[in-house]
Write an enzyme that holds these catalytic residues in place. Structure first.
Site, PDB file in Angstrom:
ATOM      1  N   ASP A  10       0.842  -1.186   0.000  1.00  0.00           N
ATOM      2  CA  ASP A  10       0.000   0.000   0.000  1.00  0.00           C
ATOM      3  C   ASP A  10       0.881   1.242   0.000  1.00  0.00           C
ATOM      4  O   ASP A  10       1.990   1.236   0.556  1.00  0.00           O
ATOM      5  CB  ASP A  10      -0.920   0.040   1.225  1.00  0.00           C
ATOM      6  CG  ASP A  10      -1.919   1.180   1.139  1.00  0.00           C
ATOM      7  OD1 ASP A  10      -2.891   1.040   0.385  1.00  0.00           O
ATOM      8  OD2 ASP A  10      -1.708   2.215   1.800  1.00  0.00           O
ATOM      9  N   GLU A  12       0.864   5.731   0.336  1.00  0.00           N
ATOM     10  CA  GLU A  12       0.216   7.019   0.535  1.00  0.00           C
ATOM     11  C   GLU A  12       0.919   8.007  -0.386  1.00  0.00           C
ATOM     12  O   GLU A  12       2.145   7.944  -0.560  1.00  0.00           O
ATOM     13  CB  GLU A  12       0.302   7.479   1.995  1.00  0.00           C
ATOM     14  CG  GLU A  12      -0.333   6.528   2.992  1.00  0.00           C
ATOM     15  CD  GLU A  12      -1.809   6.283   2.741  1.00  0.00           C
ATOM     16  OE1 GLU A  12      -2.475   7.179   2.177  1.00  0.00           O
ATOM     17  OE2 GLU A  12      -2.295   5.193   3.097  1.00  0.00           O
ATOM     18  N   HIS A 146      -5.598   4.898   5.968  1.00  0.00           N
ATOM     19  CA  HIS A 146      -4.800   5.910   5.295  1.00  0.00           C
ATOM     20  C   HIS A 146      -3.384   6.011   5.867  1.00  0.00           C
ATOM     21  O   HIS A 146      -2.756   7.061   5.778  1.00  0.00           O
ATOM     22  CB  HIS A 146      -5.499   7.271   5.300  1.00  0.00           C
ATOM     23  CG  HIS A 146      -6.804   7.265   4.583  1.00  0.00           C
ATOM     24  ND1 HIS A 146      -6.919   6.933   3.252  1.00  0.00           N
ATOM     25  CD2 HIS A 146      -8.062   7.526   5.022  1.00  0.00           C
ATOM     26  CE1 HIS A 146      -8.188   7.005   2.893  1.00  0.00           C
ATOM     27  NE2 HIS A 146      -8.901   7.350   3.947  1.00  0.00           N
ATOM     28  N   ASP A 151      -2.648  -0.378   6.237  1.00  0.00           N
ATOM     29  CA  ASP A 151      -3.463  -0.750   5.079  1.00  0.00           C
ATOM     30  C   ASP A 151      -2.921  -2.002   4.401  1.00  0.00           C
ATOM     31  O   ASP A 151      -3.683  -2.865   3.947  1.00  0.00           O
ATOM     32  CB  ASP A 151      -3.497   0.398   4.066  1.00  0.00           C
ATOM     33  CG  ASP A 151      -4.398   1.542   4.521  1.00  0.00           C
ATOM     34  OD1 ASP A 151      -4.895   1.483   5.657  1.00  0.00           O
ATOM     35  OD2 ASP A 151      -4.604   2.484   3.739  1.00  0.00           O
TER      36      ASP A 151
END
Length: 935
Positions: A10, A12, A146, A151
């Site tokens: 994952d 960001e 987030h 995640d």
């Protein structure tokens, strides 16, 4: 065999564009089954500031990443983490994460498995496939939404659960999916093959497991008679249910609250049904409107064995009726010793699956990877659905939605060709689900439909719905808009080209036609099919060229408007048609029109040949024959529509014409709508029904019901107003800042931004701001985000996600400001402390140069007072109604448009509101006023 090793990943990022934005955090885990063996997590220096809304979303501040390594510095470690023993990369919305890494030059050279896509296949009937929501539903630990590491770990555990679900699928479903995936590069094929291998080795579900699915309704009550001697529902019978000490009070216990307005409305509805009258009812928020019409409708329908059709506009109200209100009414009647009314929902036939068409589609060609995913999604869904309604599926892409039109029930379907709903040897449903729903509708006392189907039935000569003489229309303030939409002729350029392309030899339909003609050794038919396929390519090319010319010429004529950053509706009126460039376009259309009409005739000739060859006699040619015949009819109708839309500014039927141009794509849509629909509603709904009842919470303007009567053609209909039981004077403060500049003044936008910051700070978030312009909303969001962030208040804006997702995030955040445009002006329910401050940026006047608005106001002597003002007043009332949703609610409404007190017409907006406390104050006093009122 040892369990495979996967890496869940994952990211960001600073935004959504992989080519412009940058990664700020990476999280990854190695796992086998549900066991995590290793973790990788690091912040990344994006070498730029992190936008404030991303800082609010992730909690990652720019100061935290300035000393972090760059992506190039950690790339070798990340690539090493994904070793040679890793089978695949797993991610939720994998194209997003891997797209950013690919843009940065990082490639894992491993298959990518998307848990979002896999969840849409294996978990049908879910309202949301958001990672956090899936984890909540499946009880997967997840408390770091987030943030990349949390995640990634949640994604790994989700994948493990989905893999277990996969192995529980019936063998027949696995066999069909695997067989249809063999000629594609479908990423999940290995998973399904391994699940099938496990099933074949003796670990398949038992037959009892296969039948653990909702039972389809197979025994219907007898269809209701169309006529009969009518029984009266006495008013005292209604009172016995709704009054103090009545059955409703007994059912609800301590939560019961008697509502005099509800009883009054229920008696009025019963009287209208008894006497065959028509009624227009405004029922204020908190009246208990749905029960007020459902109860008398159920009593009257059961007593007379007559159907009552109930039409709504929104899915939310349909769900409320079907899952809450109607079951409550059914229980009340049963407690009273009365027969239980049978209720059913019916939608348009394209909402329902036909398994015959599904079989034809999947066997007519080799499926692509995306088509295999859709097939898998449908086959798994078939093991649990009781309705065959596409709303239970998530069709996530335009391609899936387009393919669905080849699978759903259509005009070629019938009981003879498709069969009633039954089950095959594997326990999967077969047949046409629309025909099944239609049979249920025929037996229903209470038939729930949406406005669109109600009006489509009218346009189809009342052939879609079972016969009815009694109608209740809820959310009636939408009826003019929906009627207009249903009667609008619309030709989408890309859809027209796709329709023609279906006859190409490379497409499933064209290929199947050629294959069957060859199999039947019919040289005449084969030659005709080949000619049609060749001509289809030529027609598509010419249509594409003309579409490009149309867009170019419109861009030249309407250059200032075409430079706007949103989709445009440009009127094809006499002003535009008088331009020399438009004359050139008309000349260019003439040969294209001739070619399109000739092609439609050519396809019609092919239908004639297939008819002579008796393709309609048996399958599979019968299905192909019906599809080509339907396509020929559509092409002929579209050719005529295009001539009308392009050549005539106003047709003999009073259509206003326009072209829609999308800002984000090259799409073009030509449209023509009736200027007025009141006569259609009056003649098609009111006059043909013995009793028609129209209701909503917002039907009146400053002139009472006059505006709505005129718009809907309800000239002779009785009216009733049921005021809201809420104490607005005690609970609602209407604030009118006296020093806000007019909207056309330079300092207006700055004043709006300051007012929002001040009010939201005083309300500690819990604020909804309603806009009429996306551009103003975006500018405001950018300006207020930093100041509110310093106060720990999150800003959420319309356009950054679906309305459902934004409302969920708003509720979760607690201290938040939500900025919304038109769809947020109604249907938003944030009771109690969820919403205590509502701000209205501008009065919601319609865009005056919208083609439909301009046409409807053109013939009026006083267009502003007869149309523009009352239309805006209704929208204003709907927006105001977002605040007080329960009797105990308390809050502030601030109107940031000075025209409401500076212009004479502003009185119409104020008079339309319920009596609440009104205060005028300066912007400097706004915060104190909000704090004082909220206590």
């Amino acid at each position: 065999m040892a369990e495979r090793i996967y890496v869940a990943l994952d990211l960001e990022t600073t935004g959504l564009d992989a080519n412009r934005d940058a990664i700020i955090e990476i999280g990854a885990v190695r796992f086998q089954g549900d066991r995590i063996s290793d973790r990788f997590a690091t912040l990344i220096n994006p070498q730029r500031p992190i936008p404030l809304h991303i800082q609010q979303l992730t909690g990652i501040r720019t100061s935290e990443v300035v000393t972090a390594p760059t992506l190039a510095e950690i790339a070798p470690e990340l690539l090493a983490f994904v070793g040679s023993d890793v089978t695949a990369i797993v991610a939720h919305n994998a194209s997003f994460d891997l797209g950013f890494l690919r843009a940065a030059g990082l490639h894992f050279h491993r298959p990518a498995l998307d848990t979002f896509e896999l969840a849409t296949i294996l978990l049908p009937l879910r309202a949301s496939y958001n990672l956090g929501e899936l984890c909540r539903q499946l009880e997967i630990p997840f408390d770091g939404a987030h943030r990349a590491a949390a995640d990634a770990e949640a994604t790994a555990l989700l994948f493990a659960q989905l893999s277990n679900r996969l192995r529980e699928l019936p063998r027949a479903v696995l066999e069909l999916i695997v067989a249809n995936s063999q000629e594609s590069e479908w990423p999940f094929r290995l998973l399904f093959e391994e699940a099938l291998e496990a099933a074949n080795s003796g670990r398949a579900p038992t037959q009892s497991q296969l039948r653990q699915r909702p039972a389809l309704q197979s025994a219907f009550p007898p269809a209701l008679p169309a006529e009969g001697v009518l029984q009266v529902v006495p008013p005292e019978q209604v009172d016995a249910f709704l009054g103090a000490g009545g059955l409703l009070a007994l059912q609800m216990g301590d939560t019961f609250e008697q509502r005099p307005g509800q009883g009054r409305m229920a008696r009025q509805v019963a009287q209208s049904l008894n006497q065959g009258d028509h009624l227009l009812v405004e029922a204020g928020t908190g009246t208990g409107k749905t029960l007020a019409y459902l109860l008398p409708a159920a009593l009257w329908s059961v007593a007379n064995q007559q159907r009552v059709v109930i039409a709504t506009n929104t899915i939310a109200l349909q769900d409320q009726l079907l899952h809450k209100d109607i079951p409550q009414v059914q229980a009340l009647l049963e407690e009273a010793g009365l027969p239980r009314p049978f209720a059913a929902l019916l939608k348009g036939r394209t909402n329902y699956l036909c398994t015959r068409r599904l079989h034809t589609w999947r066997t007519s060609h080799s499926l692509t990877a995306s088509e295999v995913s859709l097939l898998a999604k449908i086959l798994v869904w078939l093991t649990v659905t009781a309705t065959g309604d596409v709303s239970e599926l998530l069709l996530a892409t335009p391609a899936e939605r387009e393919t669905w039109l080849q699978l759903c029930s259509d005009s070629t379907c019938s009981l003879v060709r498709c069969g009633a709903i039954g089950h095959d040897e594997h326990g999967l449903p077969t047949g046409d689900f629309f025909l099944h729903a239609r049979r249920q509708a025929e037996a229903a006392h209470l038939l729930v439909v949406n406005h669109a189907l109600l009006l489509t039935d009218l346009g189809a000569g009342y052939q879609l719905l079972p016969p009815y003489n009694h109608l209740i229309v809820d959310e009636a303030h939408h009826l003019e808009e929906v009627t207009t939409e249903q009667l609008t002729q619309r030709v989408d350029w890309r859809w027209l080209q796709a329709l023609i392309h279906r006859l190409s030899s490379t497409q499933p339909l064209g290929s199947a036609l050629a294959g069957e003609a060859w199999r039947r050794q019919s040289s005449v038919v084969t030659a005709a099919i080949n000619r049609v396929a060749e001509r289809a390519a030529v027609v598509r090319r010419e249509l594409n060229n003309f579409g490009a010319s149309l867009r170019t010429i419109l861009g030249t004529i309407e250059r200032p408007r075409m430079q706007a950053s949103y989709s445009q509706r440009l009127a094809l009126d006499s002003r535009l048609r008088s331009q020399p460039l438009w004359s050139e376009l008309e000349v260019a259309w003439e040969p294209v029109s001739t070619m399109l009409r000739a092609f439609a005739s050519q396809v019609e000739g092919l239908v004639g040949l297939l008819d002579q060859a008796q393709w309609w006699q048996s399958e599979p040619t019968a299905t192909l024959f019906q599809e080509v015949r339907t396509l020929a009819d559509e092409l002929g109708a579209l050719a005529l529509q295009l001539d009308t839309l392009l050549f005539e500014p106003y047709g003999p039927d009073g259509l206003v014409k326009w072209v829609e141009l999308s800002d984000s794509t090259e799409s073009i849509t030509l449209a023509g709508a009736p200027i007025h629909v009141n006569t259609v509603i009056a003649e098609g709904l009111v006059q043909r029904c013995r009793s028609a009842i129209f209701t909503s919470a917002t039907l009146r303007t400053g002139t009472g019901f006059d505006f709505m009567r005129e718009r809907l053609g309800l000239w002779e209909v009785a009216t009733v107003t049921v005021e809201s039981p809420f104490d607005y004077e005690a609970n609602a403060l209407l604030l009118l800042p006296t020093d806000v500049p007019a909207p056309n003044q330079p300092q207006y936008q700055q004043a709006v931004e300051q007012a929002i910051i001040t009010a939201a700070a005083a309300a500690q978030g819990r604020t909804l701001v309603l806009f009429t312009s996306h551009a103003q909303l975006r500018a405001t969001a950018e300006a207020i985000r930093a100041p509110l962030d310093e106060l720990n208040i999150t800003v959420l804006q319309h356009g950054s996600g679906s309305r459902t997702r934004l409302l969920r995030e708003y509720r979760t955040a607690g201290r938040a400001v939500l900025l919304g445009t038109r769809s947020f002006w109604e249907g938003v329910d944030l009771p109690g402390d969820e919403l205590t401050c509502l701000l209205i940026a501008r009065l919601p006047f319609a865009v005056p140069d919208d083609p439909l608005v301009a046409a409807r106001t053109a013939g009026l002597e006083d267009a502003f007072n007869d149309y523009t003002l009352p239309d805006a007043v209704l929208r204003f009332r709907q927006g105001f109604g977002r605040l007080i949703r329960r009797a105990s609610d308390r809050g502030v409404v601030g109107v940031l448009d000075s025209r409401i007190w500076q212009r004479s017409y502003g009185r119409a907006f104020l008079d339309a509101l319920p009596p609440c406390t009104v205060r005028r104050s300066t912007l400097a006093q706004l915060g104190e006023e909000v704090r004082t009122w909220l206590g």
